[in-house]
Scaffold this active site. Structure first.
Site, PDB file in Angstrom:
ATOM      1  N   SER A 270       0.831  -1.123  -0.114  1.00  7.56           N
ATOM      2  CA  SER A 270      -0.183  -0.041   0.038  1.00  7.56           C
ATOM      3  C   SER A 270       0.815   1.388  -0.153  1.00  7.56           C
ATOM      4  O   SER A 270       0.268   2.406  -0.390  1.00  7.56           O
ATOM      5  CB  SER A 270      -0.841   0.025   1.301  1.00  7.56           C
ATOM      6  OG  SER A 270      -0.152   0.197   2.485  1.00  7.56           O
TER       7      SER A 270
ATOM      8  N   GLY B 122      -5.236  -0.581   5.260  1.00  6.31           N
ATOM      9  CA  GLY B 122      -5.450  -1.364   6.651  1.00  6.31           C
ATOM     10  C   GLY B 122      -7.048  -1.067   7.088  1.00  6.31           C
ATOM     11  O   GLY B 122      -7.769  -1.738   7.829  1.00  6.31           O
TER      12      GLY B 122
ATOM     13  N   CYS C  79       2.532  -6.414   9.892  1.00  8.16           N
ATOM     14  CA  CYS C  79       2.223  -5.675   8.817  1.00  8.16           C
ATOM     15  C   CYS C  79       3.573  -4.923   8.425  1.00  8.16           C
ATOM     16  O   CYS C  79       4.603  -4.929   9.129  1.00  8.16           O
ATOM     17  CB  CYS C  79       1.550  -4.080   9.354  1.00  8.16           C
ATOM     18  SG  CYS C  79       1.388  -2.693   8.257  1.00  8.16           S
ATOM     19  N   THR C  80       3.838  -4.845   7.054  1.00  8.25           N
ATOM     20  CA  THR C  80       5.285  -4.635   6.688  1.00  8.25           C
ATOM     21  C   THR C  80       5.775  -3.515   6.966  1.00  8.25           C
ATOM     22  O   THR C  80       7.162  -3.172   6.964  1.00  8.25           O
ATOM     23  CB  THR C  80       5.312  -4.958   5.075  1.00  8.25           C
ATOM     24  OG1 THR C  80       4.362  -4.240   4.410  1.00  8.25           O
ATOM     25  CG2 THR C  80       5.213  -6.393   4.878  1.00  8.25           C
ATOM     26  N   HIS C  81       4.966  -2.422   7.489  1.00 11.73           N
ATOM     27  CA  HIS C  81       5.367  -1.265   7.838  1.00 11.73           C
ATOM     28  C   HIS C  81       6.232  -1.295   9.242  1.00 11.73           C
ATOM     29  O   HIS C  81       7.158  -0.396   9.630  1.00 11.73           O
ATOM     30  CB  HIS C  81       4.212  -0.117   8.014  1.00 11.73           C
ATOM     31  CG  HIS C  81       3.674   0.509   6.780  1.00 11.73           C
ATOM     32  ND1 HIS C  81       2.865  -0.313   5.923  1.00 11.73           N
ATOM     33  CD2 HIS C  81       3.963   1.737   6.236  1.00 11.73           C
ATOM     34  CE1 HIS C  81       2.853   0.601   4.810  1.00 11.73           C
ATOM     35  NE2 HIS C  81       3.330   1.853   4.963  1.00 11.73           N
TER      36      HIS C  81
END
Ligand code: DGL
Length: 263
Positions: free
Chosen positions: A13, A45, A187-189
């Site tokens: 995203s 999200g 979450c990849t963040h």
């Protein structure tokens, strides 16, 4: 850039999937990579599943047009809501990622696991299936927590400092106080905040994410032969923002940065 059959596409995203790009680069230093951060639509999200799915199609199609022959869905929310549909729709391999519930279930000593992830991931059927397989049969307990401010902080390039610490305290402290000894960065963040999270929760709490495992899986599908090893990072958002953020998130990684529009 010319495409080769080992060209990889990576989508997220926004800039979170760059945490996965860094892991992929360690395992596959010679493959050409196209990364698309769909920042115009970030965050995913808090969006409905149908929208996450339609954006994932649009971004994946763009990556295929650019020459990607393997796509890493470097977004837990998009994997949970779209990876099966992507696999059914396009004739190339898709590597997905989901919150590290299985490894956490193998590491926890207290039997209580905290899962930090997006609202969309936590609501997804695929996430509930993970709990059914790895948590419920072992009698473990999972506490879930959506962390929308983490995504905003990373998208702003803020990886440490009082605002980050306050967000970590808000999201992670209640889990630790409830007895969680293992926190899943779902979450990849969030891996970009790993050091700040660890310093707030303390060294006894294990933090787990799946970036390295996803890179390993990708490396099992793609040959790392010498060739065009260019990394191109495209944003559907603002190029000046990406130019400011990229060196903060991926210091000294050479890459070409571009802005693109994806309807
Ligand atoms: N980085 C994404 C994930 O892994 C999504 C974050 C967001 O856009 O809300 O879920």
């Amino acid at each position: 850039m010319q495409s080769t059959d080992n060209t990889i596409g990576i989508l997220d995203s926004g800039v979170g999937g760059l945490s996965v790009l860094l892991e992929v680069r360690k395992k596959l230093p010679h493959v050409p990579v196209h990364y698309i951060g769909d920042s115009e639509w970030c965050p995913y999200g808090n969006k409905p599943a149908e929208l996450i799915q339609s954006r994932s199609y649009a971004v994946a199609e763009e990556l295929i047009e650019m020459g990607a022959r393997t796509i890493v869905v470097a977004c837990n929310s998009a994997t949970i809501h779209a990876v099966e549909a992507l696999r059914a729709r396009y004739p190339i391999p898709f590597v997905g990622m989901e919150p590290a519930v299985k490894p956490a279930s193998q590491c926890t000593r207290s039997g209580i696991i905290g899962v930090l992830a997006t609202e969309a991931s936590i609501a997804g059927e695929k996430f509930h299936a993970l709990l059914k397989t790895h948590i419920h049969p072992k009698g473990l307990k999972v506490i879930t927590q959506p962390c929308p401010d983490f995504v905003t902080l990373v998208e702003d390039g803020m990886l440490s400092g009082p605002k980050v610490e306050a967000a970590v305290r808000e999201y992670a402290h209640p889990m630790v106080e409830a007895g969680a000894d293992t926190l899943v960065l779902g979450c990849t963040h969030y891996p970009f905040l790993r050091e700040s999270i660890q310093s707030v929760v303390g060294p006894d709490i294990q933090l787990i994410d799946t970036g390295e495992a996803v890179a390993r899986r990708t490396a099992s599908l793609v040959e790392d032969y010498e060739g065009l090893a260019t990394i191109s990072v495209h944003t559907t958002g603002n190029l000046a923002c990406l130019e400011r953020l990229f060196p903060i998130l991926c210091p000294s990684l050479p890459a070409h940065l571009h802005q693109i529009t994806i309807a």
